[in-house]
Design a protein around this motif. Structure first.
Motif, short mmCIF file in Angstrom:
data_model
loop_
_atom_site.label_atom_id
_atom_site.label_comp_id
_atom_site.label_asym_id
_atom_site.label_seq_id
_atom_site.Cartn_x
_atom_site.Cartn_y
_atom_site.Cartn_z
N ILE A 46 -12.86 -3.65 -0.02
CA ILE A 46 -11.93 -4.62 -0.61
C ILE A 46 -10.49 -4.13 -0.47
CG2 ILE A 46 -11.24 -5.76 -2.75
CD1 ILE A 46 -14.29 -5.60 -3.54
N ALA A 47 -10.29 -2.83 -0.66
CA ALA A 47 -8.96 -2.25 -0.51
C ALA A 47 -8.45 -2.44 0.92
CB ALA A 47 -8.98 -0.77 -0.87
N ARG A 48 -9.31 -2.22 1.90
CA ARG A 48 -8.90 -2.42 3.30
C ARG A 48 -8.59 -3.89 3.57
NH1 ARG A 48 -12.33 -1.37 7.42
NH2 ARG A 48 -14.19 -1.55 6.12
N ALA A 49 -9.38 -4.79 2.97
CA ALA A 49 -9.15 -6.22 3.16
C ALA A 49 -7.82 -6.66 2.55
CB ALA A 49 -10.30 -7.03 2.56
N ARG A 50 -7.46 -6.09 1.43
CA ARG A 50 -6.21 -6.45 0.74
C ARG A 50 -5.01 -5.74 1.34
NH1 ARG A 50 -6.99 -7.82 -4.98
NH2 ARG A 50 -8.26 -9.70 -4.85
N GLY A 51 -5.23 -4.53 1.85
CA GLY A 51 -4.13 -3.74 2.39
C GLY A 51 -3.95 -2.45 1.61
N MET A 52 -4.26 -1.36 2.25
CA MET A 52 -4.25 -0.06 1.59
C MET A 52 -2.83 0.35 1.16
SD MET A 52 -6.74 1.90 0.67
CE MET A 52 -8.14 1.98 1.75
N SER A 54 -0.29 -1.58 0.10
CA SER A 54 0.11 -2.24 -1.15
C SER A 54 -0.72 -1.73 -2.32
CB SER A 54 0.01 -3.76 -1.03
OG SER A 54 -1.32 -4.16 -0.82
N LEU A 55 -1.99 -1.40 -2.07
CA LEU A 55 -2.82 -0.84 -3.14
C LEU A 55 -2.29 0.52 -3.57
CD1 LEU A 55 -5.31 -1.07 -4.95
CD2 LEU A 55 -6.63 0.01 -3.12
N ALA A 56 -1.86 1.33 -2.62
CA ALA A 56 -1.29 2.64 -2.95
C ALA A 56 -0.07 2.45 -3.84
CB ALA A 56 -0.91 3.38 -1.67
N LYS A 57 0.76 1.51 -3.51
CA LYS A 57 1.95 1.23 -4.33
C LYS A 57 1.55 0.78 -5.73
CE LYS A 57 5.85 -1.92 -4.50
NZ LYS A 57 6.44 -3.10 -3.90
N ASP A 58 0.57 -0.11 -5.82
CA ASP A 58 0.14 -0.65 -7.11
C ASP A 58 -0.55 0.38 -8.00
OD1 ASP A 58 1.18 -3.08 -6.32
OD2 ASP A 58 -0.77 -3.93 -5.76
N THR A 59 -1.22 1.36 -7.40
CA THR A 59 -1.95 2.37 -8.18
C THR A 59 -1.13 3.62 -8.44
OG1 THR A 59 -2.91 3.36 -6.19
CG2 THR A 59 -4.22 1.64 -7.32
N PRO A 76 -14.26 10.20 -6.05
CA PRO A 76 -13.09 9.92 -6.89
C PRO A 76 -13.39 10.09 -8.37
CG PRO A 76 -14.07 7.88 -6.16
CD PRO A 76 -14.80 8.99 -5.46
N GLU A 77 -12.37 10.46 -9.11
CA GLU A 77 -12.49 10.53 -10.57
C GLU A 77 -12.58 9.11 -11.11
OE1 GLU A 77 -9.54 12.87 -12.51
OE2 GLU A 77 -9.80 14.56 -11.14
N PHE A 78 -13.14 8.98 -12.30
CA PHE A 78 -13.28 7.66 -12.91
C PHE A 78 -11.91 7.01 -13.10
CE2 PHE A 78 -14.14 4.69 -16.43
CZ PHE A 78 -15.12 3.93 -15.81
N THR A 79 -10.91 7.80 -13.44
CA THR A 79 -9.57 7.24 -13.63
C THR A 79 -9.04 6.62 -12.33
OG1 THR A 79 -8.57 9.40 -13.25
CG2 THR A 79 -8.91 8.76 -15.54
N THR A 80 -9.34 7.25 -11.21
CA THR A 80 -8.94 6.70 -9.91
C THR A 80 -9.65 5.38 -9.66
OG1 THR A 80 -8.51 8.90 -9.01
CG2 THR A 80 -8.89 7.12 -7.42
N MET A 81 -10.96 5.35 -9.93
CA MET A 81 -11.73 4.11 -9.74
C MET A 81 -11.15 3.00 -10.60
SD MET A 81 -14.25 4.77 -7.57
CE MET A 81 -15.76 3.90 -7.90
N MET A 82 -10.82 3.30 -11.85
CA MET A 82 -10.29 2.27 -12.74
C MET A 82 -8.91 1.79 -12.29
SD MET A 82 -12.68 1.47 -14.71
CE MET A 82 -11.75 0.32 -15.71
N LYS A 83 -8.08 2.68 -11.79
CA LYS A 83 -6.78 2.27 -11.25
C LYS A 83 -6.96 1.31 -10.09
CE LYS A 83 -4.02 6.35 -12.42
NZ LYS A 83 -3.26 7.48 -11.88
N VAL A 84 -7.90 1.62 -9.21
CA VAL A 84 -8.17 0.78 -8.05
C VAL A 84 -8.72 -0.57 -8.49
CG1 VAL A 84 -9.60 0.55 -5.97
CG2 VAL A 84 -8.46 2.73 -6.47
N ILE A 85 -9.68 -0.56 -9.38
CA ILE A 85 -10.29 -1.81 -9.87
C ILE A 85 -9.22 -2.70 -10.49
CG2 ILE A 85 -11.84 -2.76 -11.64
CD1 ILE A 85 -13.66 -0.27 -11.05
#
Length: 97
Positions: A46-52, A54-59, A76-85
């Motif tokens: 999903i991250a690749r589909a949206r654009g990595m 912009s996701l990096a900037k958002d997280t 990944p740590e759970f905090t990383t997963m939650m930031k991505v989600i």
């Protein structure tokens, strides 16, 4: 005889709408064997589909860090997963049954 060029199938090519991405994520939650591997893979797709980028900037994480965390060998740590989600606009759901 006409020769066709084959392209490697990639789920990212089929994740075009928010609804498709949410359904894919929900399926990963349902089908994950308990180790988070399918959830991590789905988030990576999903991250690749949206654009990595912009996701990096958002997280607030680096692009490279995201690729590594969401890779097949990532852990990944759970905090990383939650930031991505959260940055992807997805939500975790629970159901009893």
């Amino acid at each position: 005889m006409e020769i066709s060029e084959l392209k490697k199938w990639d789920v990212v090519d089929h994740l075009r709408t928010d609804e498709e991405m949410a359904a894919y994520f929900d399926a990963s939650l349902d089908e994950d064997p308990g180790d988070g591997s399918l959830i991590r893979a789905a988030l990576g797709d999903i991250a690749r589909a949206r654009g990595m980028t912009s996701l990096a900037k958002d997280t607030g994480l680096t692009r490279e860090g995201l690729y590594k965390a969401l890779s097949v060998n990532g852990n990944p740590e759970f905090t990383t997963m939650m930031k991505v989600i959260k940055a992807l606009g997805l939500r975790l759901h629970t159901a009893q049954g």
